[in-house]
Enzyme design. Structure first.
Site, PDB file in Angstrom:
ATOM      1  N   ASP A 178       0.879  -1.163   0.000  1.00 16.51           N
ATOM      2  CA  ASP A 178       0.000   0.000   0.000  1.00 16.51           C
ATOM      3  C   ASP A 178       0.927   1.228   0.000  1.00 16.51           C
ATOM      4  OD1 ASP A 178      -1.565   2.189   0.717  1.00 16.51           O
ATOM      5  OD2 ASP A 178      -2.859   1.035   2.056  1.00 16.51           O
ATOM      6  N   TYR A 203      -5.313  11.109  -3.411  1.00 14.82           N
ATOM      7  CA  TYR A 203      -5.772  12.402  -2.853  1.00 14.82           C
ATOM      8  C   TYR A 203      -4.808  12.982  -1.830  1.00 14.82           C
ATOM      9  CZ  TYR A 203      -8.019   8.802   0.136  1.00 14.82           C
ATOM     10  OH  TYR A 203      -8.286   7.687   0.890  1.00 14.82           O
ATOM     11  N   LYS A 204      -3.722  12.242  -1.526  1.00 10.63           N
ATOM     12  CA  LYS A 204      -2.758  12.768  -0.548  1.00 10.63           C
ATOM     13  C   LYS A 204      -1.691  13.568  -1.311  1.00 10.63           C
ATOM     14  CE  LYS A 204      -3.599   8.696   2.336  1.00 10.63           C
ATOM     15  NZ  LYS A 204      -4.384   9.246   3.452  1.00 10.63           N
ATOM     16  N   ARG A 349       0.146  15.478  13.317  1.00  9.17           N
ATOM     17  CA  ARG A 349       0.916  15.141  12.109  1.00  9.17           C
ATOM     18  C   ARG A 349       1.160  16.407  11.282  1.00  9.17           C
ATOM     19  NH1 ARG A 349      -1.977  10.250   9.005  1.00  9.17           N
ATOM     20  NH2 ARG A 349      -3.609  11.829   8.837  1.00  9.17           N
TER      21      ARG A 349
HETATM   22  C1  LIG Z   1      -2.488   3.787   4.110  1.00  8.29           C
HETATM   23  C2  LIG Z   1      -3.911   3.848   3.666  1.00  8.29           C
HETATM   24  N1  LIG Z   1      -4.468   2.763   3.100  1.00  8.29           N
HETATM   25  C3  LIG Z   1      -5.749   2.748   2.711  1.00  8.29           C
HETATM   26  C4  LIG Z   1      -6.539   3.867   2.845  1.00  8.29           C
HETATM   27  C5  LIG Z   1      -7.990   3.785   2.455  1.00  8.29           C
HETATM   28  O1  LIG Z   1      -8.194   4.474   1.253  1.00  8.29           O
HETATM   29  P1  LIG Z   1      -9.651   4.569   0.637  1.00  8.29           P
HETATM   30  O2  LIG Z   1     -10.531   5.175   1.670  1.00  8.29           O
HETATM   31  O3  LIG Z   1      -9.473   5.509  -0.534  1.00  8.29           O
HETATM   32  O4  LIG Z   1     -10.085   3.213   0.254  1.00  8.29           O
HETATM   33  C6  LIG Z   1      -5.994   5.039   3.408  1.00  8.29           C
HETATM   34  C7  LIG Z   1      -6.820   6.241   3.572  1.00  8.29           C
HETATM   35  O5  LIG Z   1      -6.424   7.240   4.102  1.00  8.29           O
HETATM   36  C8  LIG Z   1      -4.651   5.018   3.825  1.00  8.29           C
HETATM   37  O6  LIG Z   1      -4.078   6.070   4.401  1.00  8.29           O
END
Ligand SMILES: Cc1ncc(COP(=O)(O)O)c(C=O)c1O
Length: 374
Positions: A178, A203-204, A349
């Site tokens: 991830d 989106y980050k 953060r």
């Molecule tokens: C590390 C990580 N994995 C997964 C997700 C989940 O993403 P989504 O809500 O777009 O499925 C996030 C959301 O902030 C995240 O920070």
């Protein structure tokens, strides 16, 4: 007045929250507006006149340099959570004699929920969870999949992706990374490392906008595999509406349903910003700015406890501190123009995204922090 030519951040605001939601770039806004116009003018015809259905693949190609991947290995679709489910299901099919998904205790909860939910499909599938230092010893030939988040969402600690991928592969374990807190913040090398699957948010640090679609990377070596989730958009010929599924060639097989066109349009503009960005330099600048933040807080705000590593190479692009009144401090900072975020029970953060922040932002943010601690 705006203080940055590319991003819409007003004077007097210090936006240290790109690890959560990146700001709007001019390109993202223009591209979104173009998408809106296309919809207004062409309505249903837009599917062909505006080439909307090409966007998931087109943006996958635009994202490839950020992932260090071949341009046919990623596609933009769905959410990170859904893409993770798709990867895990396919990885478990490839390693069908093994039933363990290995992860770390502090992995992002959503990822853990998705992995857990697989036990409902097959009760033999188990999520084995260990601490980060225990990961290497926990890898063995009973593990089907190693599922990890490269940069931790809380303390920003960064896994050694090359080492873990290599150790996993030596034992026949498929890796799923991830990259939500890495993509757009640092150079990545998915193809070179032979990573099997990866997912992440746009989106980050990619600044695609609230809820912009996730991405899914699948290494070429797995492209022959039929995805377990057989979406109609991943069919070789979706508009034939055939009763029998036939997978599309390559990464397109990982599409599921109708793409979110307006979000993809915003992301198209956001990704255009990265055409001129050297990711090595971006990362270097992020480490310098993070060090400036840490040094300033060390000397001016010793009440805060650094929970991120002091070694810049062991960190992602945010810096986390703990304090018993972290929520109050964050509320004060935001009220005074320093946009950071709070994670319960006690974390602050600070996101360091050099596309739109510089040394002056850090200096001002710490000055305001000092005042709010008095
Ligand atoms: C590390 C990580 N994995 C997964 C997700 C989940 O993403 P989504 O809500 O777009 O499925 C996030 C959301 O902030 C995240 O920070």
């Amino acid at each position: 007045m705006k203080k940055n030519a590319t991003f819409d951040i007003p004077e007097g605001q210090y936006y240290l929250c790109g690890h959560s939601l990146g700001p709007a770039s001019k390109q993202a806004v223009a591209s979104l507006q173009q998408g809106l116009q296309g919809w207004q003018q062409d309505k249903v015809k837009g599917w062909s006149t505006q080439f909307w259905l090409d966007l998931p693949e087109k943006l996958g190609k635009a994202l490839a340099p950020l992932l260090g991947a071949h341009s046919d290995e990623e596609i933009v679709a769905d959410s990170t959570s859904v893409n993770l489910l798709k990867c895990l299901l396919t990885a478990l099919t490839i390693n069908h004699n093994r039933k363990i998904i290995l992860t770390e205790n502090d992995n992002f909860p959503a990822d853990r929920y998705i992995a857990h939910s697989l036990s409902a499909i097959d009760e033999n599938i188990t999520l084995k969870s260990v601490t980060a230092p225990e990961l290497v010893d926990a890898l063995d030939d009973s593990v089907a999949v190693l599922m990890l988040t490269h940069v931790n969402y809380r303390n920003a600690s960064q896994h050694d992706m090359a080492m873990l991928t290599q150790k996993a592969h030596a034992l026949g374990v498929i890796v799923v990374w991830d990259l939500s807190h890495s993509v757009g913040a640092m150079p990545l090398h998915c193809s070179l490392l032979g990573v099997d699957f990866a997912v992440g948010c746009t989106y980050k640090y990619v600044n695609g906008g609230p809820g912009s679609p996730g991405f899914i990377y699948v290494a070429r070596k797995h492209h022959n595999q039929t995805p377990v989730i057989k979406g109609w958009m991943g069919h070789i010929s979706p508009f034939a509406f055939a009763q029998v599924y036939q997978k599309a060639a390559g990464i397109k097989a990982y599409l599921t349903g109708t793409p979110s066109i307006l979000s993809l349009k915003a992301l198209e503009g956001a990704l255009a910003v990265f055409r001129d960005v050297d990711l090595e330099q971006l990362r270097e600048k992020s480490m310098v700015l993070s060090q400036q933040l840490i040094d300033n807080i060390d000397s001016c705000v010793p009440q805060l406890t650094l929970v991120s590593s002091r070694d810049p190479r062991a960190r992602g692009s945010h810096v986390a501190y703990s304090h018993p009144f972290a929520d109050k401090i964050v509320t004060d900072l935001i009220a005074n123009g320093v946009i950071v975020d709070y994670r319960a029970p006690d974390l602050i953060r600070f996101g360091i995204a050099p596309l739109y922040i510089d040394g002056h932002d850090i200096e001002k943010a710490v000055q305001i922090l000092v005042k709010s601690m008095c």
